[in-house]
Design an enzyme around this catalytic site. Structure first.
Site, PDB file in Angstrom:
ATOM      1  N   SER A 138     -25.896 -89.623  16.726  1.00 31.54           N
ATOM      2  CA  SER A 138     -25.822 -88.319  17.139  1.00 31.54           C
ATOM      3  C   SER A 138     -26.602 -87.284  16.726  1.00 31.54           C
ATOM      4  CB  SER A 138     -24.349 -88.133  17.038  1.00 31.54           C
ATOM      5  OG  SER A 138     -23.942 -86.960  17.265  1.00 31.54           O
ATOM      6  N   TYR A 151     -17.356 -87.424  11.370  1.00 34.47           N
ATOM      7  CA  TYR A 151     -18.426 -87.962  12.469  1.00 34.47           C
ATOM      8  C   TYR A 151     -19.654 -87.539  12.030  1.00 34.47           C
ATOM      9  CZ  TYR A 151     -20.462 -88.909  16.876  1.00 34.47           C
ATOM     10  OH  TYR A 151     -21.193 -89.476  17.804  1.00 34.47           O
TER      11      TYR A 151
END
Length: 241
Positions: A138, A151
C-alpha cells in the site's frame, strides 16, 4: 504450465488477480481466511476460463496453515512458479484506542502471512532456480496514514521484507517485488464515506479510484518482467502520492 498461488483470493484485488491469471490457463491455487463459498465461486470461474484450480480456507498467518496449503499445492502441481501475497486486513482508529489484540491481528495477517507463504514457496523455487514473488502492499507502507498506524506499519514491513528477500534470492533466479496500491475501489475502503472518497479523489491526478482489474493487470505484467527487475516497490496510485 505455470503454477500460480494467490492469497486473499475470495474477493476484491485477490479475486481479480486470480481470474487474470486463470485466463492464461495456469495451475491455480487460491486461499482465503474464511469466505469459503466466495472462494469456490472464484474457483468455478477460473475453471470456466480454462485453468485448473485448488482452494484452501484458513488463516495463513499461522505457519501450520501455510505449510498445509503449500503441501496441498505440491501434491497437486509439484511446484510453485508465482506467489502473490495479497491476504491482508485494515484497521482504522486512533493508536491510543487500539488494543493489543487488534495490533497483533493486523501485523500477523499482513506481515506474518507474507513470511510464512514466502518461506513455504521458496522450498520449490530454490529447487528450480526460478520464481516470482509479488507482495501486494500500500502507499501507506511508503508514507504512513493517520489513524492507520498498524496498517501502515505492516505494509512498511512488507516493503522492507520485499527489498531484503529480493537481495537474498536474486542469485537463485527468483525475483521479489511489491505493488503499493493507492485508493482502490474494494470492500477494504468501505469505511470511507462517499464524501471522504471524493475528497481523496480530488488529490489524485487521474481523477478517480483505481479498480481491482487494473491492479490484477499490473501484477500479471510484473510477473512477466525479467528477474533483473527485483526488489522494487512499484506504486499504483494514479499519481496520488
Amino acid at each position: 504450465m505455470k503454477s500460480v498461488v494467490v492469497t486473499g483470493a475470495s474477493r476484491g484485488i485477490g479475486r481479480a488477480i486470480a481470474l487474470r491469471f486463470a485466463k492464461e490457463r495456469v495451475h491455480l491455487a487460491i486461499a482465503c481466511r474464511h469466505n469459503s463459498h466466495l472462494l469456490h465461486e472464484v474457483k468455478k470461474q477460473a475453471e470456466e476460463l480454462g485453468s485448473d484450480c485448488i482452494c484452501y480456507t484458513g488463516d495463513l498467518s499461522s505457519s501450520e496453515n501455510a505449510d498445509s496449503f503449500f503441501n496441498k499445492i505440491e501434491n497437486a502441481y509439484g511446484r510453485v512458479d508465482i506467489l502473490i501475497n495479497n491476504a491482508g486486513i485494515s484497521h482504522v482508529g486512533l493508536l491510543n484506542d487500539m488494543s493489543d489484540q487488534e495490533w497483533h491481528k493486523v501485523m500477523s495477517n499482513n506481515a506474518d502471512s507474507v513470511f510464512y507463504c514466502c518461506r513455504a514457496s521458496l522450498r520449490h523455487m530454490l529447487r528450480e532456480h526460478s520464481g516470482r514473488i509479488i507482495n501486494i502492499s500500500s502507499v501507506w507502507g511508503n508514507n504512513g496514514a493517520s489513524c492507520e498506524v498498524a496498517y501502515s506499519a505492516s505494509k512498511g514491513a512488507v516493503n522492507a521484507f520485499t527489498k531484503a528477500l529480493a537481495k537474498e534470492v536474486a542469485p537463485n533466479g527468483i525475483a521479489v517485488n511489491a505493488l503499493a496500491c493507492g485508493l482502490i475501489d474494494t470492500d477494504m475502503n468501505n469505511n470511507l464515506s462517499d464524501e471522504e472518497k471524493q475528497d481523496i479523489i480530488q488529490d489524485i491526478p487521474i481523477g478517480r479510484m483505481g479498480c481491482a482489474e487494473e491492479i490484477a493487470d499490473s501484477v500479471y505484467a510484473i510477473s512477466l518482467l525479467s528477474p533483473y527487475i527485483t526488489g522494487q516497490i512499484i506504486t499504483a496510485d494514479g499519481g496520488w502520492l
